[in-house]
Design an enzyme around this catalytic site. Structure first.
Site, mmCIF file in Angstrom:
data_model
loop_
_atom_site.group_PDB
_atom_site.id
_atom_site.type_symbol
_atom_site.label_atom_id
_atom_site.label_comp_id
_atom_site.label_asym_id
_atom_site.label_seq_id
_atom_site.Cartn_x
_atom_site.Cartn_y
_atom_site.Cartn_z
ATOM 1 N N ARG A 89 0.824 -1.198 0.000
ATOM 2 C CA ARG A 89 0.000 0.000 0.000
ATOM 3 C C ARG A 89 0.863 1.254 0.000
ATOM 4 N NH1 ARG A 89 -3.560 0.241 5.071
ATOM 5 N NH2 ARG A 89 -4.773 -1.312 3.948
ATOM 6 N N TYR A 90 1.909 1.246 0.803
ATOM 7 C CA TYR A 90 2.801 2.403 0.911
ATOM 8 C C TYR A 90 4.057 2.102 0.099
ATOM 9 C CZ TYR A 90 -0.082 3.235 5.091
ATOM 10 O OH TYR A 90 -1.120 3.427 5.961
ATOM 11 N N ARG A 93 7.201 0.168 2.095
ATOM 12 C CA ARG A 93 7.043 -0.950 3.020
ATOM 13 C C ARG A 93 5.887 -1.834 2.586
ATOM 14 N NH1 ARG A 93 5.275 3.861 4.597
ATOM 15 N NH2 ARG A 93 3.824 4.205 6.310
ATOM 16 N N CYS A 102 -3.635 -18.325 14.069
ATOM 17 C CA CYS A 102 -3.321 -17.597 15.292
ATOM 18 C C CYS A 102 -3.499 -18.566 16.447
ATOM 19 C CB CYS A 102 -4.266 -16.419 15.468
ATOM 20 S SG CYS A 102 -4.145 -15.248 14.112
ATOM 21 N N CYS A 106 -9.345 -13.783 17.599
ATOM 22 C CA CYS A 106 -9.984 -12.634 18.226
ATOM 23 C C CYS A 106 -11.265 -12.334 17.474
ATOM 24 C CB CYS A 106 -9.055 -11.428 18.180
ATOM 25 S SG CYS A 106 -7.395 -11.826 18.749
ATOM 26 N N CYS A 109 -11.216 -9.412 14.883
ATOM 27 C CA CYS A 109 -10.086 -9.386 13.945
ATOM 28 C C CYS A 109 -10.453 -8.722 12.617
ATOM 29 C CB CYS A 109 -9.617 -10.802 13.674
ATOM 30 S SG CYS A 109 -8.223 -10.850 12.531
ATOM 31 N N ARG A 111 -9.027 -9.229 9.893
ATOM 32 C CA ARG A 111 -8.908 -10.199 8.800
ATOM 33 C C ARG A 111 -9.730 -11.444 9.098
ATOM 34 N NH1 ARG A 111 -3.109 -8.724 8.686
ATOM 35 N NH2 ARG A 111 -3.069 -6.825 7.439
ATOM 36 N N ASP A 271 -11.782 -1.163 12.311
ATOM 37 C CA ASP A 271 -12.099 -1.110 10.885
ATOM 38 C C ASP A 271 -13.552 -1.507 10.668
ATOM 39 O OD1 ASP A 271 -9.482 -0.396 10.006
ATOM 40 O OD2 ASP A 271 -8.845 -2.450 10.429
ATOM 41 N N ASP A 308 -7.659 3.584 9.840
ATOM 42 C CA ASP A 308 -7.179 3.032 8.575
ATOM 43 C C ASP A 308 -8.282 3.317 7.564
ATOM 44 O OD1 ASP A 308 -5.311 1.855 6.982
ATOM 45 O OD2 ASP A 308 -5.224 -0.016 8.121
ATOM 46 N N LYS A 315 -3.354 4.839 6.726
ATOM 47 C CA LYS A 315 -3.679 5.203 8.109
ATOM 48 C C LYS A 315 -3.575 6.708 8.282
ATOM 49 C CE LYS A 315 -1.864 0.942 10.167
ATOM 50 N NZ LYS A 315 -1.270 0.393 8.931
#
Ligand SMILES: *Cc1c(COP(=O)(O)O)cnc(C)c1O
Ligand code: SF4
Length: 348
Positions: A89-90, A93, A102, A106, A109, A111, A271, A308, A315
């Site tokens: 995206r950037y 990075r 995981c 969670c 989450c 994702r 999000d 975000d 962000k």
């Protein structure tokens, strides 16, 4: 098999086990867990004091997850993927989703559309080759962020291979690992793992504590081991309704993190991800929390509060109003709410 691998094997994965342990009716949780996987480590489960508490809410399925009509991928991550598992995206990075699993799933989450699903994500060595190839061919990438899922659920061998291949790319100046295992499966942070990670400096670890009660003795030890290996530790917290949407709770969390050498980095506005609506707070709540931190406790305890932006536009940090311009005169507002005039010098 190492201790942490055995512990992964004995996680709670069925609503019936929760029902039996806490004496609640598991039936309403069953369809939720069928849609979004349920997995809780015995460590994390041991921190729950009672149904509905801030730790319970993070890991126990809630029927409201199925009553939310947001988008599964509002940040457009899939479209920003030059090769499967990479999000570029950037310019300088890239996020690399190296694992789809995981220790704990969670409920909030971002994702949740893909974590814990067998069909998606980093995985096999073909995917590793493709990602490495893209990073090696893209000279602008100087910072690689391993995420997932949780990169530290990979075996030491696979993780070592990924880190070694990244380290061999001359333009990759630094590597970051985003992981929740210091919170959910602290036994994963073995001395062997720390010895491995140390070979790949500069390496940063960002972990994910959301509540002061998560800072349990095993987590303190895990963070100490990482810090002793020379790894700068940061923390990303998600602002969650009914869990940490309270200035006092958030301040205590930030202070306790610093006490274990973890530097608060981001507080994330939730999000707009499908299945997480019941955790969302108004943006004003985040600003209120920032106002309660800034100036009232160590500057090091004050992270950025970020949204975000939808569509993958990046962000954006939000600050409480603290400066107002009147020509060359600025009206500043300090932590006590006092207005202070600040005249800019003539620079010509
Ligand atoms: C958050 C994020 C990063 C890292 O952002 P920093 O502000 O540098 O921590 C990189 N790529 C994507 C896609 C992200 O969401
Ligand atoms: S540990 Fe992170 S990636 Fe895994 S379920 Fe929790 S929030 Fe999602």
């Amino acid at each position: 098999m190492e201790l942490w691998q055995r512990q992964l094997g004995v996680c709670i994965t069925s609503p019936e086990e929760i029902g039996a342990r806490f004496g609640i009716d598991a039936a309403p949780l069953i369809p939720v867990a069928r849609r979004y996987p349920l997995q809780i480590t015995t460590h994390y489960l041991s921190l729950i004091e009672q149904p509905g508490d801030p730790l319970w809410r993070q890991c126990i399925p809630d029927p409201r997850e199925l009553m939310d009509d947001q988008q599964p991928d509002p940040l457009n991550e899939e479209e920003l993927s030059p090769v499967p598992g990479l999000i570029h995206r950037y310019p300088d990075r890239v996020v690399w989703l190296v694992s789809n699993h995981c220790a704990m799933y969670c409920r909030f989450c971002m994702r949740k559309r893909q974590v814990g699903c067998p069909t998606q994500g980093g995985g096999g060595s073909g995917a590793i080759d493709d990602a490495i190839h893209y990073i090696a061919q893209t000279g602008a990438i100087r910072d690689v962020i391993l995420s997932g899922g949780d990169p530290l659920l990979l075996d030491d061998d696979v993780l070592g291979e990924i880190l070694g291949r990244l380290k061999a790319i001359p333009h990759v100046e630094m590597i970051r690992i985003g992981t929740r295992v210091p919170v959910t499966l602290p036994e994963r942070v073995t001395t062997r793992l720390c010895r491995l990670l140390k070979r790949f400096h500069p390496l940063y670890v960002n972990t994910h504590f959301n509540h002061p009660r998560e800072i349990a003795p095993l987590s303190v030890r895990a963070c100490a081991r990482l810090a002793d290996a020379g790894i700068p530790l940061g923390n990303q917290t998600v602002l969650l309704r009914g869990i940490n949407d309270d200035p006092a709770v958030m301040k205590l969390l930030m202070q306790r993190l610093l006490a274990i050498r973890v530097r608060p980095y981001y507080i994330h506005q939730m999000d707009l991800v499908q299945g997480t609506g019941h955790f969302r707070t108004p943006v004003g709540k985040g600003l209120e929390i920032m106002a309660a931190l800034r100036g009232h406790t160590s500057g090091l305890a004050t992270p950025y509060y970020v949204i975000d932006s939808p569509g993958g536009k990046g962000k954006v940090p939000l600050l409480p109003d603290c400066a107002e311009r009147h020509g060359r005169m600025w009206l500043l507002r300090n932590f006590r709410g006092e207005s202070i005039e600040y005249a800019e010098c003539d620079l010509s």
